[in-house]
Design an enzyme around this catalytic site. Structure first.
Site, short mmCIF file in Angstrom:
data_model
loop_
_atom_site.label_atom_id
_atom_site.label_comp_id
_atom_site.label_asym_id
_atom_site.label_seq_id
_atom_site.Cartn_x
_atom_site.Cartn_y
_atom_site.Cartn_z
NE ARG A 134 -4.18 -3.58 0.79
CZ ARG A 134 -4.96 -2.50 0.90
NH1 ARG A 134 -5.06 -1.87 2.05
NH2 ARG A 134 -5.65 -2.07 -0.14
CD GLU A 147 17.47 -6.78 5.21
OE1 GLU A 147 18.24 -5.90 4.79
OE2 GLU A 147 16.30 -6.53 5.60
CB SER A 193 10.51 -6.10 3.25
OG SER A 193 9.42 -6.03 4.16
CG HIS A 227 12.05 3.15 0.50
ND1 HIS A 227 11.10 4.13 0.60
CD2 HIS A 227 11.69 2.17 1.37
CE1 HIS A 227 10.21 3.79 1.51
NE2 HIS A 227 10.54 2.60 1.99
CG ASP A 234 8.65 11.82 2.20
OD1 ASP A 234 7.43 11.79 1.96
OD2 ASP A 234 9.13 12.26 3.27
CB THR A 235 12.83 8.05 -1.38
OG1 THR A 235 12.75 6.87 -0.56
CG2 THR A 235 13.38 9.22 -0.58
CB ILE A 244 4.44 1.96 4.45
CG1 ILE A 244 3.73 0.84 5.23
CG2 ILE A 244 3.54 3.18 4.30
CD1 ILE A 244 3.48 1.16 6.68
CB VAL A 303 4.60 -4.18 6.35
CG1 VAL A 303 3.84 -2.90 6.04
CG2 VAL A 303 3.66 -5.26 6.88
CG PHE A 337 5.53 -11.62 -2.88
CD1 PHE A 337 6.79 -11.07 -2.94
CD2 PHE A 337 4.43 -10.76 -2.95
CE1 PHE A 337 6.97 -9.70 -3.06
CE2 PHE A 337 4.60 -9.40 -3.09
CZ PHE A 337 5.88 -8.86 -3.14
#
Length: 158
Positions: free
Chosen positions: A136, A67, A65, A97, A94-95, A91, A89, A122
């Protein structure tokens, strides 16, 4: 959450313009490929349903995503491309990002659209879980790819 209030695949096409001579670029992230392929199919089928010719819809893939922005710019710079639809997509993990990627993509796609004065859509699914992403991508909340194609058609009529 907006998608809980409205299905992504439900829309009013009564004001759509003739798109039979319009050319669309799809930029699709390969990360989460099963999901992004479903989004891409929804966008493609929606464009054809409303009059786009198959030879006027181009699909390019990018690794992830993040890019999407450069992929959109590479398509948008071509005069013959009327609108660019970006699908990916992200998701939550744990961080943080996902925050950085989503913000960068939103800013980047906005910049590309303004730079080339054409719709750059978008179509990024941003969820907390894989299940929410599937909801979705053709699940209970519809298909974000359909919504992105509809947005492109609507913006071309603006």
């Amino acid at each position: 959450m907006a998608t809980a209030l409205q299905n992504l695949s439900t829309y009013d096409s009564s004001g759509f313009i003739d798109i039979s001579e319009k050319r669309f670029g799809l930029v699709v992230a390969e990360w989460n490929r099963e999901l992004t392929d479903t989004l891409s199919a929804g966008a493609y089928e929606t464009l054809l349903k409303h009059g786009a010719k198959p030879e006027n819809v181009f699909r390019n893939t990018v690794p992830g995503s993040f890019e999407l922005t450069l992929g959109a710019q590479l398509l948008a710079q071509h005069e013959e491309v009327d609108a660019v639809i970006c699908l990916g997509v992200v998701i939550k993990g744990d961080t943080k990002h996902d925050d950085y990627i989503c913000h960068a993509v939103a800013q980047g796609l906005t910049t590309v659209g303004l730079k080339y004065n054409k719709p750059v859509i978008f179509g990024l699914v941003t969820t907390n879980t894989l299940e929410q992403a599937w909801d979705r991508a053709g699940g209970q909340h519809g298909n974000k790819g359909v919504e992105a194609a509809v947005a492109a058609i609507q913006m071309l009529g603006f």
